[in-house]
Scaffold this motif. Structure first.
Motif, short mmCIF file in Angstrom:
data_model
loop_
_atom_site.label_atom_id
_atom_site.label_comp_id
_atom_site.label_asym_id
_atom_site.label_seq_id
_atom_site.Cartn_x
_atom_site.Cartn_y
_atom_site.Cartn_z
N THR A 27 0.83 -1.20 0.00
CA THR A 27 0.00 0.00 0.00
C THR A 27 0.87 1.25 0.00
O THR A 27 0.60 2.20 -0.74
N ARG A 28 1.92 1.24 0.80
CA ARG A 28 2.86 2.37 0.83
C ARG A 28 3.52 2.55 -0.53
O ARG A 28 3.66 3.68 -1.01
N GLN A 29 3.90 1.47 -1.19
CA GLN A 29 4.53 1.57 -2.50
C GLN A 29 3.55 2.10 -3.55
O GLN A 29 3.91 2.92 -4.40
N VAL A 30 2.30 1.67 -3.50
CA VAL A 30 1.29 2.15 -4.44
C VAL A 30 1.09 3.66 -4.26
O VAL A 30 1.06 4.40 -5.25
N PHE A 31 0.94 4.13 -3.03
CA PHE A 31 0.75 5.56 -2.80
C PHE A 31 1.99 6.36 -3.18
O PHE A 31 1.88 7.44 -3.76
N THR A 32 3.17 5.83 -2.86
CA THR A 32 4.40 6.56 -3.18
C THR A 32 4.60 6.69 -4.68
O THR A 32 4.76 7.79 -5.20
N TRP A 33 4.59 5.58 -5.39
CA TRP A 33 4.90 5.60 -6.83
C TRP A 33 3.69 5.95 -7.69
O TRP A 33 3.85 6.37 -8.84
N GLY A 34 2.49 5.80 -7.17
CA GLY A 34 1.29 6.08 -7.95
C GLY A 34 0.69 7.45 -7.73
O GLY A 34 0.03 7.99 -8.61
N PHE A 35 0.94 8.05 -6.56
CA PHE A 35 0.33 9.34 -6.26
C PHE A 35 1.34 10.41 -5.87
O PHE A 35 1.32 11.52 -6.41
N ILE A 36 2.22 10.11 -4.92
CA ILE A 36 3.12 11.13 -4.38
C ILE A 36 4.17 11.55 -5.41
O ILE A 36 4.37 12.75 -5.63
N VAL A 37 4.83 10.61 -6.05
CA VAL A 37 5.87 10.95 -7.03
C VAL A 37 5.29 11.69 -8.23
O VAL A 37 5.81 12.75 -8.62
N PRO A 38 4.20 11.23 -8.86
CA PRO A 38 3.62 12.01 -9.96
C PRO A 38 3.14 13.40 -9.53
O PRO A 38 3.28 14.37 -10.28
N ALA A 39 2.58 13.51 -8.32
CA ALA A 39 2.13 14.82 -7.84
C ALA A 39 3.32 15.76 -7.64
O ALA A 39 3.24 16.96 -7.96
N ALA A 40 4.43 15.25 -7.13
CA ALA A 40 5.62 16.07 -6.94
C ALA A 40 6.18 16.53 -8.29
O ALA A 40 6.58 17.69 -8.44
N ILE A 41 6.21 15.64 -9.26
CA ILE A 41 6.69 16.00 -10.59
C ILE A 41 5.79 17.05 -11.22
O ILE A 41 6.26 18.03 -11.81
N ALA A 42 4.48 16.90 -11.08
CA ALA A 42 3.54 17.89 -11.62
C ALA A 42 3.70 19.24 -10.93
O ALA A 42 3.68 20.29 -11.59
N LEU A 43 3.87 19.25 -9.62
CA LEU A 43 4.06 20.49 -8.88
C LEU A 43 5.33 21.21 -9.33
O LEU A 43 5.31 22.43 -9.56
N ILE A 44 6.41 20.49 -9.47
CA ILE A 44 7.66 21.09 -9.94
C ILE A 44 7.50 21.63 -11.36
O ILE A 44 7.95 22.73 -11.67
N SER A 45 6.83 20.88 -12.21
CA SER A 45 6.62 21.31 -13.60
C SER A 45 5.80 22.59 -13.67
O SER A 45 6.16 23.52 -14.40
N VAL A 46 4.71 22.66 -12.94
CA VAL A 46 3.86 23.84 -12.96
C VAL A 46 4.60 25.04 -12.37
O VAL A 46 4.51 26.15 -12.90
N THR A 47 5.35 24.83 -11.31
CA THR A 47 6.10 25.92 -10.69
C THR A 47 7.09 26.53 -11.67
O THR A 47 7.15 27.75 -11.83
N PHE A 48 7.88 25.69 -12.33
CA PHE A 48 8.88 26.22 -13.25
C PHE A 48 8.27 26.71 -14.55
O PHE A 48 8.81 27.61 -15.19
N ASP A 49 7.12 26.18 -14.95
CA ASP A 49 6.45 26.66 -16.15
C ASP A 49 5.95 28.08 -15.95
O ASP A 49 6.01 28.90 -16.87
N ASN A 50 5.47 28.40 -14.75
CA ASN A 50 4.97 29.74 -14.46
C ASN A 50 6.08 30.72 -14.08
O ASN A 50 5.84 31.92 -14.00
N LYS A 51 7.29 30.23 -13.83
CA LYS A 51 8.37 31.09 -13.39
C LYS A 51 9.14 31.70 -14.56
O LYS A 51 9.60 32.83 -14.49
N TYR A 52 9.30 30.96 -15.64
CA TYR A 52 10.10 31.41 -16.78
C TYR A 52 9.23 31.65 -18.00
O TYR A 52 8.21 31.01 -18.19
N ASP A 53 9.67 32.58 -18.84
CA ASP A 53 8.96 32.89 -20.07
C ASP A 53 10.00 32.96 -21.18
O ASP A 53 10.83 33.85 -21.22
#
Length: 77
Positions: A27-53
């Motif tokens: 269960t921990r592995q499913v949440f980590t690799w299925g939810f937490i890691v993709p959410a962290a990647i999406a958060l980093i992507s959105v942050t840097f997408d809005n920071k630079y032009d």
């Protein structure tokens, strides 16, 4: 190919679905690799997408969004 080499037998995955159980570890592995890691990647992507032009930037001007454009050099007479 993917046979056992040096006493190592790979995991047989043909019937894993028949014996799979959700334990604390899986269960921990499913949440980590299925939810937490993709959410962290999406958060980093959105942050840097809005920071630079990158659109329409000139050499030497800042890539940060919201900064003024590079001033034009003074015209020589």
């Amino acid at each position: 190919m993917a046979g056992g080499h040096g006493g190592f037998e790979p995991v047989k995955r043909e019937n894993v679905y028949q014996h799979f159980k959700f334990t604390r570890k899986t269960t921990r592995q499913v949440f980590t690799w299925g939810f937490i890691v993709p959410a962290a990647i999406a958060l980093i992507s959105v942050t840097f997408d809005n920071k630079y032009d990158w659109a329409g930037k000139q050499k030497g001007s800042s890539l940060l969004r919201g900064t003024p454009a590079k001033p034009a050099p003074p015209a020589e007479e």
